[in-house]
Design a protein around this motif. Structure first.
Motif, mmCIF file in Angstrom:
data_model
loop_
_atom_site.group_PDB
_atom_site.id
_atom_site.type_symbol
_atom_site.label_atom_id
_atom_site.label_comp_id
_atom_site.label_asym_id
_atom_site.label_seq_id
_atom_site.Cartn_x
_atom_site.Cartn_y
_atom_site.Cartn_z
ATOM 1 N N THR A 250 38.284 47.688 48.995
ATOM 2 C CA THR A 250 38.518 47.155 47.652
ATOM 3 C C THR A 250 37.371 47.556 46.720
ATOM 4 O O THR A 250 36.193 47.416 47.082
ATOM 5 C CB THR A 250 38.636 45.621 47.684
ATOM 6 N N TYR A 251 37.732 48.031 45.532
ATOM 7 C CA TYR A 251 36.776 48.430 44.497
ATOM 8 C C TYR A 251 37.069 47.638 43.216
ATOM 9 O O TYR A 251 38.084 46.951 43.119
ATOM 10 C CB TYR A 251 36.880 49.930 44.220
ATOM 11 N N TRP A 252 36.170 47.746 42.224
ATOM 12 C CA TRP A 252 36.376 47.044 40.958
ATOM 13 C C TRP A 252 36.120 47.989 39.784
ATOM 14 O O TRP A 252 35.355 48.947 39.880
ATOM 15 C CB TRP A 252 35.466 45.816 40.837
ATOM 16 N N SER A 253 36.773 47.680 38.664
ATOM 17 C CA SER A 253 36.542 48.381 37.401
ATOM 18 C C SER A 253 36.650 47.384 36.257
ATOM 19 O O SER A 253 37.315 46.353 36.377
ATOM 20 C CB SER A 253 37.555 49.512 37.177
ATOM 21 N N VAL B 165 41.718 46.291 54.417
ATOM 22 C CA VAL B 165 41.685 45.105 53.568
ATOM 23 C C VAL B 165 42.424 45.481 52.285
ATOM 24 O O VAL B 165 42.121 46.489 51.652
ATOM 25 C CB VAL B 165 40.257 44.605 53.283
ATOM 26 N N PHE B 166 43.432 44.682 51.942
ATOM 27 C CA PHE B 166 44.336 45.017 50.840
ATOM 28 C C PHE B 166 44.348 43.829 49.882
ATOM 29 O O PHE B 166 45.043 42.840 50.106
ATOM 30 C CB PHE B 166 45.739 45.290 51.408
ATOM 31 N N THR B 167 43.539 43.918 48.835
ATOM 32 C CA THR B 167 43.366 42.808 47.900
ATOM 33 C C THR B 167 44.567 42.677 46.973
ATOM 34 O O THR B 167 45.048 43.664 46.411
ATOM 35 C CB THR B 167 42.071 42.996 47.094
ATOM 36 N N THR B 168 45.029 41.433 46.787
ATOM 37 C CA THR B 168 46.259 41.188 46.037
ATOM 38 C C THR B 168 46.160 40.036 45.037
ATOM 39 O O THR B 168 47.136 39.753 44.346
ATOM 40 C CB THR B 168 47.412 40.880 47.021
ATOM 41 N N PRO C 199 32.166 50.095 47.813
ATOM 42 C CA PRO C 199 33.216 49.095 48.044
ATOM 43 C C PRO C 199 32.716 47.680 47.780
ATOM 44 O O PRO C 199 31.581 47.322 48.121
ATOM 45 C CB PRO C 199 33.559 49.286 49.519
ATOM 46 N N LEU C 200 33.596 46.874 47.187
ATOM 47 C CA LEU C 200 33.322 45.452 47.024
ATOM 48 C C LEU C 200 33.660 44.711 48.310
ATOM 49 O O LEU C 200 32.904 43.857 48.774
ATOM 50 C CB LEU C 200 34.158 44.896 45.864
ATOM 51 N N LEU C 201 34.812 45.033 48.903
ATOM 52 C CA LEU C 201 35.231 44.442 50.177
ATOM 53 C C LEU C 201 35.515 45.551 51.174
ATOM 54 O O LEU C 201 36.185 46.537 50.849
ATOM 55 C CB LEU C 201 36.493 43.597 50.016
#
Length: 372
Positions: A295-298, A337-340, A315-317
């Motif tokens: 998981t990444y962020w923007s 890991v699949f963030t939803t 990666p964040l997670l």
């Protein structure tokens, strides 16, 4: 990174299949292959809601020289039989047909959605609402309803899902006034445009969403470009949440500075912060059997969401194999890991993810970890 809270809160052993939509409507024994990839929102009472994808599979799919899959019809759930010599059933999630031309699959499970109410911090289950489960109800959902994402826009909730059938793999929309009673509005994106995330708020009076159309051919960027060719996270806008126009400008593209961009897609619906729209997305690194998902962020501009203001290239997670090791041989994929889902938890962001396509993971992420 160390998180204040990072744990599995719901998994396949927590699902009571005697209360499943399939119970009494199928002539076969089933089991819960996974309870994962949950949509997340905060309820009017302050608690959190996980909308969990339950993958219910046949306990004995192979017999009498055939491999069987499950399909919804208005009357009952049917078993389709495929001769073993015509299929590859090595993957526990799917049956791949040995026919020429293009890739054709049947599924070993059928997915439905189970509302699970959590405490306000997401650490504990309050109750499981089997009476409000969401099951297939239209022909374009005959193989199941998958991977919900929930957004609150104004005084209503909007939930996108992937509906699966031989007709199409499409995005469908459910709406609700309380996040419990959902109405199916129908198909809003057509074939294999997945991971649709509706922004939690309007921009210029219009709904906005991230989308991810799939493809098999991508054109090369010039040498030295900061981007890599491949699937990207696109944008679309709508006057009513039902009719969507793709945005002319590109959204989040695979970046040469990020390792896991063999395939990317939206994770949690974007939420508005002081800096702009915070969005969490997944990037996949090529690896057997399904790739390694992180998981990444923007941060996106609040008025022009196609403008990416900031991105965390680390990666964040990461996948956390220790969380699922007690499932032993029941694990059928690793490294995912699949963030939803994402909600504000005060000093932290409360993040919901599917871990190993098996169970629901909740993580408290300090706000400073995502550029706040």
């Amino acid at each position: 990174m160390t998180f204040p809270f990072d744990a599995l809160v719901f998994g396949p052993d927590d699902v009571d299949l005697s209360r499943s939509p399939l119970a009494g409507r199928i002539d076969a024994e089933t089991y819960c292959l996974g309870a994962f990839n949950p949509g997340l929102t905060r309820l009017p009472n302050g608690n959190l809601l996980l909308m969990v994808r339950v993958a219910e599979a046949l306990r004995r799919p192979k017999y009498d020289g055939h491999v069987h899959s499950t399909r919804w019809t208005p009357e009952r759930y049917e078993l389709d039989a495929w001769p073993v010599e015509l299929v590859d059933a090595a993957d526990p999630r799917q049956i791949e047909m040995r026919i020429g031309g293009w890739r054709v699959l049947a599924l070993t499970s059928i997915s439905w959605l189970l509302p699970v109410e959590l405490t306000p911090d997401g650490r504990e289950v309050v109750t499981v609402h089997y009476d409000r489960a969401i099951a297939p109800q239209e022909s374009y959902q005959c193989y199941g309803v998958e991977d919900p994402r929930i957004s609150r826009v104004g005084d209503r909730w909007l939930m996108t899902t992937c509906s699966v059938s031989p007709e199409r793999l499409c995005t469908t929309l459910y709406t609700s006034q309380n996040a419990f009673d959902w109405r199916l509005e129908g198909v809003i994106l057509d074939h294999q445009n997945k991971d649709m995330l509706i922004f939690e708020g309007l921009i210029g009076g219009r709904y906005w969403a991230q989308t991810r159309p799939l493809g098999e051919v991508f054109l090369a960027y010039p040498q030295g470009s900061e981007y890599r060719p491949g699937p990207s996270i696109n944008l679309a806008s709508s006057p009513d949440g039902l009719h969507w126009k793709p945005c002319d400008q590109p959204g989040i593209r695979p970046h040469s500075a990020t390792l896991s961009t063999a395939r990317i897609g939206g994770g949690a619906p974007p939420v508005l912060t002081e800096r702009g729209w915070l969005t969490l997305w997944h990037g996949a690194e090529q690896a057997a059997p399904v790739g390694k998902y992180r998981t990444y962020w923007s941060i996106l501009d609040r008025d022009e969401p196609w403008r990416v203001l900031d991105t965390g290239h680390k990666p964040l997670l990461e996948p956390a194999p220790s969380l699922t090791e007690h499932y032993g041989e029941r694990q059928y994929v690793t490294g995912v890991v699949f963030t939803t889902g994402l909600v504000d938890g005060g000093e932290v962001w409360i993040v919901a993810s599917g871990e190993a396509d098996l169970a629901c993971r909740v993580t408290h992420v300090p706000k400073g970890a995502v550029g706040m």
